[in-house]
Design a protein around this motif. Sequence first.
Motif, PDB file in Angstrom:
ATOM      1  N   ASP A 133      71.443  19.033   6.843  1.00 58.35           N
ATOM      2  CA  ASP A 133      71.587  18.225   7.761  1.00 58.35           C
ATOM      3  C   ASP A 133      70.696  18.862   9.564  1.00 58.35           C
ATOM      4  O   ASP A 133      71.020  19.291  10.326  1.00 58.35           O
ATOM      5  CB  ASP A 133      73.314  18.795   9.298  1.00 58.35           C
ATOM      6  N   ASN A 134      68.976  18.570   8.413  1.00 55.15           N
ATOM      7  CA  ASN A 134      67.924  19.347   9.304  1.00 55.15           C
ATOM      8  C   ASN A 134      68.216  20.090   9.773  1.00 55.15           C
ATOM      9  O   ASN A 134      66.690  20.277  10.211  1.00 55.15           O
ATOM     10  CB  ASN A 134      67.627  17.998  10.485  1.00 55.15           C
ATOM     11  N   LEU A 135      68.798  21.271   9.601  1.00 53.91           N
ATOM     12  CA  LEU A 135      68.603  22.890   9.602  1.00 53.91           C
ATOM     13  C   LEU A 135      68.210  23.620   8.507  1.00 53.91           C
ATOM     14  O   LEU A 135      68.407  23.678   7.425  1.00 53.91           O
ATOM     15  CB  LEU A 135      69.667  23.495  10.279  1.00 53.91           C
ATOM     16  N   PRO A 136      66.930  24.986   8.657  1.00 54.31           N
ATOM     17  CA  PRO A 136      66.372  25.315   7.621  1.00 54.31           C
ATOM     18  C   PRO A 136      67.255  26.456   7.266  1.00 54.31           C
ATOM     19  O   PRO A 136      68.423  26.746   8.430  1.00 54.31           O
ATOM     20  CB  PRO A 136      65.394  25.802   8.239  1.00 54.31           C
ATOM     21  N   LEU A 137      66.990  26.908   6.015  1.00 52.32           N
ATOM     22  CA  LEU A 137      68.364  27.748   5.810  1.00 52.32           C
ATOM     23  C   LEU A 137      67.621  29.204   6.443  1.00 52.32           C
ATOM     24  O   LEU A 137      66.201  29.194   6.559  1.00 52.32           O
ATOM     25  CB  LEU A 137      68.534  27.770   4.498  1.00 52.32           C
ATOM     26  N   VAL A 138      68.306  30.597   6.844  1.00 53.10           N
ATOM     27  CA  VAL A 138      67.863  31.005   6.811  1.00 53.10           C
ATOM     28  C   VAL A 138      69.047  32.389   6.703  1.00 53.10           C
ATOM     29  O   VAL A 138      69.852  32.671   6.061  1.00 53.10           O
ATOM     30  CB  VAL A 138      67.791  31.761   8.612  1.00 53.10           C
ATOM     31  N   VAL A 139      68.489  33.551   5.637  1.00 52.57           N
ATOM     32  CA  VAL A 139      68.806  35.097   5.095  1.00 52.57           C
ATOM     33  C   VAL A 139      69.133  35.900   7.253  1.00 52.57           C
ATOM     34  O   VAL A 139      68.113  36.425   7.539  1.00 52.57           O
ATOM     35  CB  VAL A 139      67.171  35.535   4.777  1.00 52.57           C
ATOM     36  N   PRO A 140      69.756  36.273   7.007  1.00 53.32           N
ATOM     37  CA  PRO A 140      70.186  37.481   8.067  1.00 53.32           C
ATOM     38  C   PRO A 140      70.051  39.052   7.471  1.00 53.32           C
ATOM     39  O   PRO A 140      70.889  39.063   7.037  1.00 53.32           O
ATOM     40  CB  PRO A 140      72.314  37.216   8.430  1.00 53.32           C
ATOM     41  N   VAL A 141      69.471  39.132   8.616  1.00 61.64           N
ATOM     42  CA  VAL A 141      69.168  40.491   8.529  1.00 61.64           C
ATOM     43  C   VAL A 141      69.876  41.349   9.297  1.00 61.64           C
ATOM     44  O   VAL A 141      69.348  40.933  10.641  1.00 61.64           O
ATOM     45  CB  VAL A 141      67.651  40.879   8.085  1.00 61.64           C
ATOM     46  N   THR A 142      70.131  42.607   8.868  1.00 57.17           N
ATOM     47  CA  THR A 142      70.933  43.880  10.324  1.00 57.17           C
ATOM     48  C   THR A 142      69.321  44.305  10.433  1.00 57.17           C
ATOM     49  O   THR A 142      68.521  45.246   9.632  1.00 57.17           O
ATOM     50  CB  THR A 142      71.920  44.377   9.764  1.00 57.17           C
ATOM     51  N   ARG A 143      69.061  44.493  11.789  1.00 59.45           N
ATOM     52  CA  ARG A 143      67.653  45.424  12.221  1.00 59.45           C
ATOM     53  C   ARG A 143      67.872  47.415  12.218  1.00 59.45           C
ATOM     54  O   ARG A 143      69.428  47.240  11.690  1.00 59.45           O
ATOM     55  CB  ARG A 143      67.580  45.397  13.611  1.00 59.45           C
ATOM     56  N   GLN A 144      67.262  47.687  11.615  1.00 61.38           N
ATOM     57  CA  GLN A 144      67.087  48.956  11.421  1.00 61.38           C
ATOM     58  C   GLN A 144      68.631  49.628  12.498  1.00 61.38           C
ATOM     59  O   GLN A 144      69.209  50.828  11.732  1.00 61.38           O
ATOM     60  CB  GLN A 144      66.013  50.375  11.694  1.00 61.38           C
ATOM     61  N   ASP A 145      68.197  49.183  13.774  1.00 62.11           N
ATOM     62  CA  ASP A 145      70.142  49.933  14.289  1.00 62.11           C
ATOM     63  C   ASP A 145      70.355  49.788  15.165  1.00 62.11           C
ATOM     64  O   ASP A 145      71.699  50.418  15.357  1.00 62.11           O
ATOM     65  CB  ASP A 145      68.841  49.749  16.113  1.00 62.11           C
ATOM     66  N   LYS A 146      70.442  48.857  13.758  1.00 69.93           N
ATOM     67  CA  LYS A 146      72.109  47.846  13.354  1.00 69.93           C
ATOM     68  C   LYS A 146      73.232  47.440  15.063  1.00 69.93           C
ATOM     69  O   LYS A 146      74.071  47.284  14.101  1.00 69.93           O
ATOM     70  CB  LYS A 146      72.856  49.063  12.821  1.00 69.93           C
ATOM     71  N   SER A 147      71.798  47.306  15.707  1.00 71.76           N
ATOM     72  CA  SER A 147      73.061  46.692  16.980  1.00 71.76           C
ATOM     73  C   SER A 147      72.429  44.944  16.884  1.00 71.76           C
ATOM     74  O   SER A 147      73.738  44.452  17.218  1.00 71.76           O
ATOM     75  CB  SER A 147      71.763  47.510  18.145  1.00 71.76           C
ATOM     76  N   THR A 148      71.117  43.389  16.268  1.00 70.46           N
ATOM     77  CA  THR A 148      71.237  43.024  16.048  1.00 70.46           C
ATOM     78  C   THR A 148      71.159  42.669  15.371  1.00 70.46           C
ATOM     79  O   THR A 148      70.535  43.692  14.041  1.00 70.46           O
ATOM     80  CB  THR A 148      70.490  42.301  17.532  1.00 70.46           C
TER      81      THR A 148
END
Length: 637
Positions: A133-148
């Motif tokens: 639906d015209n949205l690019p695919l993304v891979v969620p990656v947890t940052r090192q501080d695990k907060s975001t």
Amino acid sequence: MRSPAMLRWAAALAVLLAVIAPAAGFYLPGVAPTDFAKGDPLQVKVNKLTSIKTQLPYTYYSLPFCKPTTIVDSAENLGEVLRGDRIENSPYLFQMREPKMCQIVCKVTITEKEAKELKEKIEDEYRVSMILDNLPLVVPVTRQDKSTVAYQGGYHVGVKGHYAGDEKYFIHNHLSFLVKYHKDDDSELSRIVGFEVQPFSVKHQVDDKWNDVNTRLTTCDPHANKFVTREQPPQEVEAGKDIIFTYDVHFEDSEIKWASRWDTYLLMTDDQIHWFSIVNSLMIVLFLSGMVAMIMLRTLYRDISRYNQLETQEEAQEETGWKLVHGDVFRPPTNSNLLCVYVGTGVQFFGMLLVTMIFAVLGFLSPSNRGGLMTAMLLVWVLMGLLAGYSSSRLYKMFKGSEWKKITLQTAFLFPGVAFVIFFILNALIWGEKSSGAVPFTTMFALVLLWFGISVPLVFVGSYLGFKKPAMEPPVKTNKIPRQIPEQAWYMNPLFSILIGGILPFGAVFIELFFILSSIWLHQFYYIFGFLFLVFVILIITCAEITIVLCYFQLCSEDYMWWWRSYLTSGSSAVYLFLYAVFYFFTKLQITKLVSGILYFGYMLLASYAFFVLTGTIGFCACFWFTRLIYSSVKID
């Protein structure tokens, strides 16, 4: 009453805008979203394979992935083709809000050649791009501080790692999709607001015998509540081996509104850094503005008052400073034709950037329209040929030039010709690597058609209109015999002052330049055009002010050869831009291939050349206005 000719012109303009606007990506904010009912089919599309290591895109089906019965290419605009986008359909088919587990796509037996290509792509860290639906695919990656959670565009083709004591290549053959949707409160309709994936490498095992998509797997069986995990043996890339591609799809209700669904992609950068960039640039502008105000309001005012109060020629002879060179300050410079050409091209660049950025800031360039920004810039550049011809011919006529057709041809062909030659050579290198980034012959022909069919005629029209107007008269007369320039202090050496003049304009933009380079070479989204427009305004002010300050010092030293120096003073910021590009290459990029390095430096050299033309023209125009202003303010016999 409107004349028939005016009506015909209006109709032609309306047709032209109707054709150009969609192609250029000019869409009004708030494009109508797509509503999906439960069970509606969702078609996943695939885009190019990209790598920040090689900068060479490839089509999705250049690797042995599962293919649909018929591959259909999506219609692409000019910008998408130049970016190397190749959007096609895929065998991944969903039904809205109906989860699927362990769906088999196909089984592929890879050959030795295909295994080699897969290993090369995994080694170069290529990523797969998909669109829903015209949205690019993304891979969620947890940052090192695990907060975001951070998001990366696309997933890696595979990974290289150790397994059972050996270093091997493993392909991501199982995809766990997550489709986020926002449900309408008044109906059962939903809108897609997110498209994420978690890739897995798993060596699937067939339970009994292969029965196409109906085969039962022991490694992934929803009936037995057995799903793919990271602990399962990975799928090795090896010639002659079978690879079974599977996927899951989950649906998640989200509070994100459809109008905000691009925020995930567009707000990946830290706004505080952009504000720091703005504050840094404003400090430079305030410093320069203070110097200019001091010169204009105090020194110049005192000079003009003193010069106008001199009663005799003898008193004037005793004076030193910028008034003494009034008889030479508007003497045409050497290579005046080339200066006219560069000024005209710089005005063309300025008009293109200003118009494109205004449309972008107002929201007329939608981020969902891939390639729209590049298409818009190309089309506006072509249309701005009118201003290029007009500006170069006006300056040329002031220099007492008479061959306006010659200057027009130079304006129409100098910069575009250099750019086309560099682009053609780099495109040949990309074509030699069999990359999808190579521009097809039809697109190359379209670019030449835009150049010769629209840009060149518009340059001629603008040049004709500019040459018809009366020549700009200087405020003071030019002496027949040039005045001797006295020996200059070391700090007024042309090379030194020119290089010093380019530091501040570059310093005003270099932080924002980092984000622009990252969006181009690290495939990150850049859509903070509000910040960019502010930086652009600051760049204009900085170029103008530093050139005026150094031009005033030069004239006070009785050096009247300011034409080219005013252009080169602010234009020298392009030297620092290219040096920064070299620094960025060695500190931020991981390019190792020779062709990729040539592509990077070739395009950055072209960008630096364009930046030189733009900033040089801004500085020249400011200095031209300044000299006319001060010499028209004194009484000269």
